[in-house]
Motif scaffolding. Structure first.
Motif, PDB file in Angstrom:
ATOM      1  N   GLU A   5     -39.761  10.454   3.087  1.00 36.05           N
ATOM      2  CA  GLU A   5     -39.741  10.790   4.711  1.00 36.05           C
ATOM      3  C   GLU A   5     -39.846  12.465   4.488  1.00 36.05           C
ATOM      4  OE1 GLU A   5     -38.045   8.463   3.413  1.00 36.05           O
ATOM      5  OE2 GLU A   5     -38.442   6.813   4.723  1.00 36.05           O
ATOM      6  N   LYS A   6     -39.286  13.278   3.489  1.00 28.46           N
ATOM      7  CA  LYS A   6     -39.638  14.508   3.315  1.00 28.46           C
ATOM      8  C   LYS A   6     -40.927  14.912   3.421  1.00 28.46           C
ATOM      9  CE  LYS A   6     -37.368  18.630   1.142  1.00 28.46           C
ATOM     10  NZ  LYS A   6     -36.596  19.062  -0.067  1.00 28.46           N
ATOM     11  N   ARG A   9     -42.988  14.293   6.703  1.00 28.86           N
ATOM     12  CA  ARG A   9     -42.200  15.496   7.821  1.00 28.86           C
ATOM     13  C   ARG A   9     -43.163  16.690   7.563  1.00 28.86           C
ATOM     14  NH1 ARG A   9     -36.712  18.368   7.917  1.00 28.86           N
ATOM     15  NH2 ARG A   9     -37.387  20.145   9.542  1.00 28.86           N
ATOM     16  N   GLU A  13     -45.919  18.300  10.063  1.00 26.71           N
ATOM     17  CA  GLU A  13     -45.674  19.531  10.651  1.00 26.71           C
ATOM     18  C   GLU A  13     -47.031  20.460  10.264  1.00 26.71           C
ATOM     19  OE1 GLU A  13     -40.940  19.802  10.679  1.00 26.71           O
ATOM     20  OE2 GLU A  13     -41.963  20.732   9.185  1.00 26.71           O
ATOM     21  N   TYR A  25     -36.276  17.992  14.097  1.00 28.76           N
ATOM     22  CA  TYR A  25     -35.960  16.656  13.263  1.00 28.76           C
ATOM     23  C   TYR A  25     -34.857  16.203  13.307  1.00 28.76           C
ATOM     24  CZ  TYR A  25     -35.340  14.350   8.757  1.00 28.76           C
ATOM     25  OH  TYR A  25     -35.017  13.507   7.931  1.00 28.76           O
ATOM     26  N   ARG A  27     -31.963  14.017  11.676  1.00 28.03           N
ATOM     27  CA  ARG A  27     -31.948  13.583  10.332  1.00 28.03           C
ATOM     28  C   ARG A  27     -31.306  12.188  10.300  1.00 28.03           C
ATOM     29  NH1 ARG A  27     -31.438  16.624   5.959  1.00 28.03           N
ATOM     30  NH2 ARG A  27     -31.203  18.479   7.356  1.00 28.03           N
ATOM     31  N   GLU A  30     -34.028   9.783  11.387  1.00 29.46           N
ATOM     32  CA  GLU A  30     -35.410  10.276  10.368  1.00 29.46           C
ATOM     33  C   GLU A  30     -36.608  10.092  11.136  1.00 29.46           C
ATOM     34  OE1 GLU A  30     -35.190   7.501   6.860  1.00 29.46           O
ATOM     35  OE2 GLU A  30     -34.211   9.162   5.917  1.00 29.46           O
ATOM     36  N   SER A  31     -36.305  10.819  12.331  1.00 30.15           N
ATOM     37  CA  SER A  31     -37.824  10.968  12.976  1.00 30.15           C
ATOM     38  C   SER A  31     -38.113  12.455  13.572  1.00 30.15           C
ATOM     39  CB  SER A  31     -37.390  10.331  14.396  1.00 30.15           C
ATOM     40  OG  SER A  31     -36.550  10.994  15.139  1.00 30.15           O
ATOM     41  N   LEU A  32     -39.438  12.922  13.613  1.00 32.56           N
ATOM     42  CA  LEU A  32     -39.697  14.039  14.096  1.00 32.56           C
ATOM     43  C   LEU A  32     -40.290  13.994  15.486  1.00 32.56           C
ATOM     44  CD1 LEU A  32     -40.553  16.970  12.882  1.00 32.56           C
ATOM     45  CD2 LEU A  32     -42.927  16.057  12.167  1.00 32.56           C
ATOM     46  N   GLU A  44     -42.117  11.395  19.751  1.00 37.23           N
ATOM     47  CA  GLU A  44     -41.347  11.100  18.484  1.00 37.23           C
ATOM     48  C   GLU A  44     -42.126  10.233  17.554  1.00 37.23           C
ATOM     49  OE1 GLU A  44     -37.022   9.245  18.290  1.00 37.23           O
ATOM     50  OE2 GLU A  44     -36.971  11.255  19.476  1.00 37.23           O
TER      51      GLU A  44
END
Length: 272
Positions: A5-6, A9, A13, A25, A27, A30-32, A44
């Motif tokens: 996920e990191k 993301r 970005e 973000y 946490r 776990e959505s951006l 989203e």
């Protein structure tokens, strides 16, 4: 390369960064969220399902998400008119877990469907569409019931050609035009009834994601196992997942079923 996920993301970005955009973000979810600073409108993206799909389809998944986000943000930046574009209004099927309101907390224009699915309404914009919300319906002075009728009429005008496959004496039909409304054909009652008249076993319908509708002519226990595998496979690979459950279709009613091993049990949820 290992994706998590990191990293997902960070990749999104970098690829979506433009002047006038911000990233938020969440946490816990776990959505951006990718947002326009000028309008405050945004979209989203759930990261965990995206990572799972990346392990199956690699960078093609990221390309699809980038395209989807860019199109959505482009559309959000324009003032949309519904009046006069009635031929472009269609119903879309979503999971009951799908948000019931916009990012600005405006309720979407929706109707109940089954215990697993809900009906939303959309204005087709070519490469994407905008989900209609109650504020827009009210602002343009539209009759909600008329919008429903128009959308149902329009979905009945869409082609319903299906591919056919026979496995272990069970027959499966697949509708996959990728026009954004494949799952919406589940609302075409005439189409479903015509298929029901052809089917020899039990008729089961599935809409695992937005771009596919599956009809099964289930003639033995193995057929349910095959259907369960099919729906789960489509559900995990779709851009807009709906439900991995299937529905029995009888007397014009849809009822969700749980398929367990070589048995199938109806859920408590009643279709409408």
């Amino acid at each position: 390369m290992k994706m998590d996920e990191k990293k997902m993301r960070r990749e999104l970005e970098q690829r979506l960064e433009k002047p006038g955009r911000s990233f938020l973000y969440d946490r816990e979810k776990e959505s951006l969220r990718i947002e326009s600073k000028e309008t405050g409108k945004g979209i989203e993206v759930a990261l965990s399902p995206l990572v799972a799909k990346w392990h199956e389809r690699k960078d093609k998944v990221i390309e699809e998400v980038i395209y989807y986000v860019e199109e959505a943000l482009r559309v959000m930046g324009k003032e949309q008119k519904v009046a006069g574009q009635e031929k472009k209004i269609f119903p879309v099927i979503r999971s009951t877990s799908f948000p019931k309101e916009t990012g600005e907390e405006i309720p979407f224009f929706t109707d109940e469907h089954t215990a697993e699915t809900r009906i939303y309404y959309a204005l087709d914009l070519g490469n994407t569409y905008r989900l209609l919300d109650e504020k827009l319906i009210e602002k343009e002075g539209l009759d909600p019931q008329k919008v429903r009728e128009i959308a149902r009429f329009n979905v009945r005008s869409l082609p319903t050609d299906m591919k056919k496959d026979t496995v272990a004496s069970n027959v499966f039909y697949f509708l996959n035009t990728n026009d954004g409304y494949d799952a919406s054909r589940i609302l075409n009652e005439k189409f479903l009834q015509e298929k029901a008249d052809e089917i020899e076993g039990e008729m089961v319908v599935a809409v695992p994601h937005q771009d596919v509708l599956i009809i099964g002519d289930i003639r033995n226990a193995t057929g349910y196992d095959i259907l369960a595998e099919l729906t789960m496979s489509f559900f995990t690979s779709g851009k807009v997942p709906i439900t991995a459950l299937s529905f029995t279709y009888e007397d014009g009613k849809l009822e969700p079923i749980f398929i367990l091993a070589h048995d199938h049990k109806k859920s408590d949820g009643k279709g409408k």
